[in-house]
Design a protein around this motif. Structure first.
Motif, mmCIF file in Angstrom:
data_model
loop_
_atom_site.group_PDB
_atom_site.id
_atom_site.type_symbol
_atom_site.label_atom_id
_atom_site.label_comp_id
_atom_site.label_asym_id
_atom_site.label_seq_id
_atom_site.Cartn_x
_atom_site.Cartn_y
_atom_site.Cartn_z
ATOM 1 N N VAL A 1 8.571 -16.285 -11.631
ATOM 2 C CA VAL A 1 7.672 -17.266 -12.253
ATOM 3 C C VAL A 1 6.558 -17.648 -11.281
ATOM 4 O O VAL A 1 5.373 -17.685 -11.644
ATOM 5 C CB VAL A 1 8.459 -18.510 -12.697
ATOM 6 N N VAL A 2 6.946 -17.919 -10.039
ATOM 7 C CA VAL A 2 5.940 -18.261 -9.030
ATOM 8 C C VAL A 2 5.013 -17.074 -8.778
ATOM 9 O O VAL A 2 3.800 -17.237 -8.598
ATOM 10 C CB VAL A 2 6.632 -18.703 -7.725
ATOM 11 N N ALA A 3 5.584 -15.865 -8.790
ATOM 12 C CA ALA A 3 4.784 -14.661 -8.535
ATOM 13 C C ALA A 3 3.693 -14.475 -9.583
ATOM 14 O O ALA A 3 2.576 -14.066 -9.257
ATOM 15 C CB ALA A 3 5.684 -13.430 -8.489
ATOM 16 N N VAL A 4 4.000 -14.777 -10.844
ATOM 17 C CA VAL A 4 3.004 -14.612 -11.909
ATOM 18 C C VAL A 4 1.813 -15.541 -11.676
ATOM 19 O O VAL A 4 0.653 -15.137 -11.803
ATOM 20 C CB VAL A 4 3.637 -14.885 -13.288
ATOM 21 N N VAL A 5 2.111 -16.793 -11.324
ATOM 22 C CA VAL A 5 1.034 -17.761 -11.090
ATOM 23 C C VAL A 5 0.156 -17.313 -9.922
ATOM 24 O O VAL A 5 -1.080 -17.311 -10.004
ATOM 25 C CB VAL A 5 1.614 -19.159 -10.823
ATOM 26 N N VAL A 6 0.796 -16.903 -8.828
ATOM 27 C CA VAL A 6 0.040 -16.463 -7.651
ATOM 28 C C VAL A 6 -0.697 -15.156 -7.955
ATOM 29 O O VAL A 6 -1.827 -14.941 -7.490
ATOM 30 C CB VAL A 6 0.983 -16.290 -6.443
ATOM 31 N N ALA A 7 -0.074 -14.269 -8.757
ATOM 32 C CA ALA A 7 -0.682 -12.972 -9.058
ATOM 33 C C ALA A 7 -1.983 -13.130 -9.840
ATOM 34 O O ALA A 7 -2.925 -12.355 -9.651
ATOM 35 C CB ALA A 7 0.292 -12.100 -9.841
ATOM 36 N N LEU A 8 -2.054 -14.119 -10.733
ATOM 37 C CA LEU A 8 -3.285 -14.341 -11.492
ATOM 38 C C LEU A 8 -4.445 -14.665 -10.557
ATOM 39 O O LEU A 8 -5.555 -14.150 -10.709
ATOM 40 C CB LEU A 8 -3.074 -15.468 -12.506
ATOM 41 N N MET B 1 9.409 -15.228 0.104
ATOM 42 C CA MET B 1 9.137 -13.813 0.350
ATOM 43 C C MET B 1 9.142 -13.007 -0.954
ATOM 44 O O MET B 1 8.272 -12.169 -1.197
ATOM 45 C CB MET B 1 10.178 -13.255 1.319
ATOM 46 N N LEU B 2 10.132 -13.285 -1.814
ATOM 47 C CA LEU B 2 10.195 -12.569 -3.090
ATOM 48 C C LEU B 2 9.001 -12.898 -3.971
ATOM 49 O O LEU B 2 8.440 -12.027 -4.634
ATOM 50 C CB LEU B 2 11.499 -12.917 -3.821
ATOM 51 N N ALA B 3 8.597 -14.168 -3.993
ATOM 52 C CA ALA B 3 7.458 -14.566 -4.815
ATOM 53 C C ALA B 3 6.173 -13.912 -4.321
ATOM 54 O O ALA B 3 5.367 -13.425 -5.120
ATOM 55 C CB ALA B 3 7.322 -16.090 -4.807
ATOM 56 N N LEU B 4 6.002 -13.887 -3.013
ATOM 57 C CA LEU B 4 4.795 -13.267 -2.452
ATOM 58 C C LEU B 4 4.785 -11.766 -2.715
ATOM 59 O O LEU B 4 3.754 -11.190 -3.076
ATOM 60 C CB LEU B 4 4.717 -13.546 -0.945
ATOM 61 N N ALA B 5 5.942 -11.122 -2.536
ATOM 62 C CA ALA B 5 6.027 -9.688 -2.808
ATOM 63 C C ALA B 5 5.734 -9.401 -4.279
ATOM 64 O O ALA B 5 5.007 -8.457 -4.615
ATOM 65 C CB ALA B 5 7.407 -9.160 -2.437
ATOM 66 N N GLY B 6 6.291 -10.229 -5.162
ATOM 67 C CA GLY B 6 6.032 -10.045 -6.585
ATOM 68 C C GLY B 6 4.578 -10.244 -6.939
ATOM 69 O O GLY B 6 4.012 -9.519 -7.763
ATOM 70 N N ALA B 7 3.951 -11.233 -6.309
ATOM 71 C CA ALA B 7 2.534 -11.485 -6.578
ATOM 72 C C ALA B 7 1.677 -10.299 -6.151
ATOM 73 O O ALA B 7 0.746 -9.897 -6.865
ATOM 74 C CB ALA B 7 2.090 -12.755 -5.851
ATOM 75 N N ILE B 8 1.988 -9.720 -4.996
ATOM 76 C CA ILE B 8 1.216 -8.561 -4.518
ATOM 77 C C ILE B 8 1.450 -7.358 -5.428
ATOM 78 O O ILE B 8 0.510 -6.628 -5.767
ATOM 79 C CB ILE B 8 1.598 -8.231 -3.064
ATOM 80 N N PHE B 9 2.711 -7.157 -5.842
ATOM 81 C CA PHE B 9 3.026 -6.022 -6.719
ATOM 82 C C PHE B 9 2.311 -6.148 -8.060
ATOM 83 O O PHE B 9 1.657 -5.207 -8.538
ATOM 84 C CB PHE B 9 4.536 -5.946 -6.931
ATOM 85 N N ILE B 10 2.419 -7.312 -8.690
ATOM 86 C CA ILE B 10 1.811 -7.514 -10.017
ATOM 87 C C ILE B 10 0.289 -7.451 -9.926
ATOM 88 O O ILE B 10 -0.375 -6.821 -10.760
ATOM 89 C CB ILE B 10 2.269 -8.853 -10.616
ATOM 90 N N SER B 11 -0.279 -8.102 -8.901
ATOM 91 C CA SER B 11 -1.737 -8.079 -8.763
ATOM 92 C C SER B 11 -2.238 -6.671 -8.447
ATOM 93 O O SER B 11 -3.331 -6.280 -8.861
ATOM 94 C CB SER B 11 -2.184 -9.058 -7.674
ATOM 95 N N GLY B 12 -1.430 -5.895 -7.712
ATOM 96 C CA GLY B 12 -1.820 -4.514 -7.432
ATOM 97 C C GLY B 12 -1.910 -3.683 -8.703
ATOM 98 O O GLY B 12 -2.872 -2.935 -8.906
ATOM 99 N N MET C 1 8.039 -5.650 1.232
ATOM 100 C CA MET C 1 8.302 -7.094 1.246
ATOM 101 C C MET C 1 9.422 -7.455 0.274
ATOM 102 O O MET C 1 10.222 -8.361 0.536
ATOM 103 C CB MET C 1 7.025 -7.844 0.888
ATOM 104 N N GLY C 2 9.485 -6.744 -0.868
ATOM 105 C CA GLY C 2 10.552 -7.007 -1.825
ATOM 106 C C GLY C 2 11.918 -6.674 -1.253
ATOM 107 O O GLY C 2 12.887 -7.433 -1.435
ATOM 108 N N VAL C 3 12.022 -5.541 -0.545
ATOM 109 C CA VAL C 3 13.295 -5.163 0.083
ATOM 110 C C VAL C 3 13.700 -6.196 1.137
ATOM 111 O O VAL C 3 14.851 -6.635 1.200
ATOM 112 C CB VAL C 3 13.184 -3.759 0.711
ATOM 113 N N VAL C 4 12.730 -6.604 1.957
ATOM 114 C CA VAL C 4 13.017 -7.616 2.979
ATOM 115 C C VAL C 4 13.437 -8.926 2.314
ATOM 116 O O VAL C 4 14.366 -9.614 2.771
ATOM 117 C CB VAL C 4 11.780 -7.838 3.872
ATOM 118 N N GLY C 5 12.780 -9.270 1.215
ATOM 119 C CA GLY C 5 13.133 -10.498 0.510
ATOM 120 C C GLY C 5 14.532 -10.453 -0.056
ATOM 121 O O GLY C 5 15.274 -11.455 -0.007
ATOM 122 N N LEU C 6 14.923 -9.309 -0.609
ATOM 123 C CA LEU C 6 16.276 -9.180 -1.149
ATOM 124 C C LEU C 6 17.322 -9.235 -0.043
ATOM 125 O O LEU C 6 18.402 -9.819 -0.217
ATOM 126 C CB LEU C 6 16.398 -7.866 -1.930
#
Length: 370
Positions: free
Chosen positions: A301-308, A1-12, A248-253
């Motif tokens: 780390v996972v979020a960066v890869v998915v965000a790209l 959940m945290l990785a997916l939230a991070g990917a959406i945030f960074i890609s946004g 999603m980040g709040v839910v992940g935390l």
């Protein structure tokens, strides 16, 4: 959940950086400060002489833009547009041969216009589907221009993101179709100071001057209006992505804190042994918090890869949907730093409570072993 939230945030924010790059592209192609549209064509020489006398004006160019409608055999030609008379409309524009306020956009297929072209037209990439698979240079398109049926040979496809100038034709071709020579209904002005205040003030002076000269003005637009519109179309979508990522980040935390609490309960004996052999409560708390921080860091780390990958998908999808071309790819380092700091701090806060409760239970275990 945290990785997916991070990917959406960074890609946004990556997409937002791509959107913010559009005004730079516009400024490189559109080198004017104020654009004025008239209700009816007027002598280009007269327009230039009237506007050139206004203070702060350093250069004046006159253009012509005519409403057009696509034609189909055996059907009635209808031009559709939104109430603002801009969105959804189709206009054919003549580009001066030696224009200094307009840089031809990148040519994707074919070529740009030449001075000797009389029936040639250049289309933006958003209208490429009208060719129906035919080759550029051989395909033709039929338009009703000025109430007259015309046929043009498509010689090029260009990439225009916002504020499309094309479909474009040469001055010779336009004059041949309309029978008008030396007239214009678009004025593009360059000022001696390229700032928003000067553009706004000049726009008001131009409107008043033309009105005093009995020339009806349809609209006056500074370049800042164009850049604001270009970024505003997609900024709302970026805000939606950022809100989604935040939720999603709040839910992940919360999920991380719950997982760490369960983990602490399952490892009560382990932590009790650590306390029994002399480990202070602070060390045990640090172990719990460190595991939570490690989980959060790994998710970044996972979020960066998915965000790209997600950024590329968003750039292509949103760009083709609204602009007909992918958005410029940008990677926002600040987005990664903001997300990493927020998630690590959130992980510390959410795992601190399980760490504190564990230290208390660890103390009870210590007494048991003693």
């Amino acid at each position: 959940m945290l990785a997916l939230a991070g990917a959406i945030f960074i890609s946004g924010l990556n997409t937002s950086a791509g959107i913010e790059a559009i005004p730079d592209t516009l400024a490189a192609e559109q080198r004017w400060d104020v654009e004025v549209a008239l209700d009816a064509p007027v002598s280009a020489t007269r327009l230039e002489s009237v506007v050139a006398r206004i203070p702060h004006v350093t250069h004046v160019e006159t253009w012509t833009s005519e409403p057009a409608a696509l034609q189909s055999s055996g059907q009635v030609d209808v031009t559709t547009t939104y109430p603002d008379q801009g969105h959804g409309s189709l206009n054919v524009t003549t580009v001066p041969e030696t224009s200094s306020v307009f840089v031809p956009p990148p040519v994707l297929e074919g070529r740009w216009l030449r001075s000797d072209d009389t029936n040639a037209m250049v289309l933006p990439q958003m209208m490429k589907n009208l060719l129906q698979g035919r080759r550029v240079g051989e395909a033709t398109i039929q338009l009703a221009v000025g109430g007259k049926r015309t046929t043009w040979r498509v010689v090029g496809i260009v990439e225009e993101l916002f504020a499309p100038t094309c479909p474009c034709v040469s001055r010779a071709g336009f004059d041949q179709v309309t029978g008008r020579t030396g007239q214009a209904n678009i004025i593009r002005i360059v000022t001696d100071s390229h700032d928003a205040q000067t553009r706004m003030a000049l726009g008001q002076m131009v409107r008043q001057t033309l009105t005093n000269a009995a020339i009806k003005v349809r609209y006056v637009r500074p370049l800042d209006w164009l850049t604001a519109v270009s970024t505003g179309h997609l900024s709302v979508l970026v805000v939606v992505f950022l809100l989604m990522a935040s939720v999603m980040g709040v839910v992940g935390l919360i999920g991380l804190g719950s997982t760490m609490s369960t983990n602490v309960l399952e490892r009560t004996r382990e932590f009790g042994v650590m306390r029994a052999i002399g480990a202070p409560a602070s060390i045990v708390r640090r172990v719990v918090v460190a595991e939570g921080v490690f989980t959060a860091a790994l998710s970044c780390v996972v979020a960066v890869v998915v965000a790209l990958l997600l950024t590329r998908v968003m750039d292509v999808g949103l760009g083709n949907l609204f602009l007909g071309a992918p958005l410029p790819f940008r990677f926002s380092t600040s987005a990664l730093l903001v997300w990493a700091v927020a998630i690590v701090l959130g992980a510390i806060l959410t795992t601190l409570a399980p760490g504190l409760s564990n230290s208390q239970r660890g103390g009870e275990k210590e007494e048991f072993f003693l």
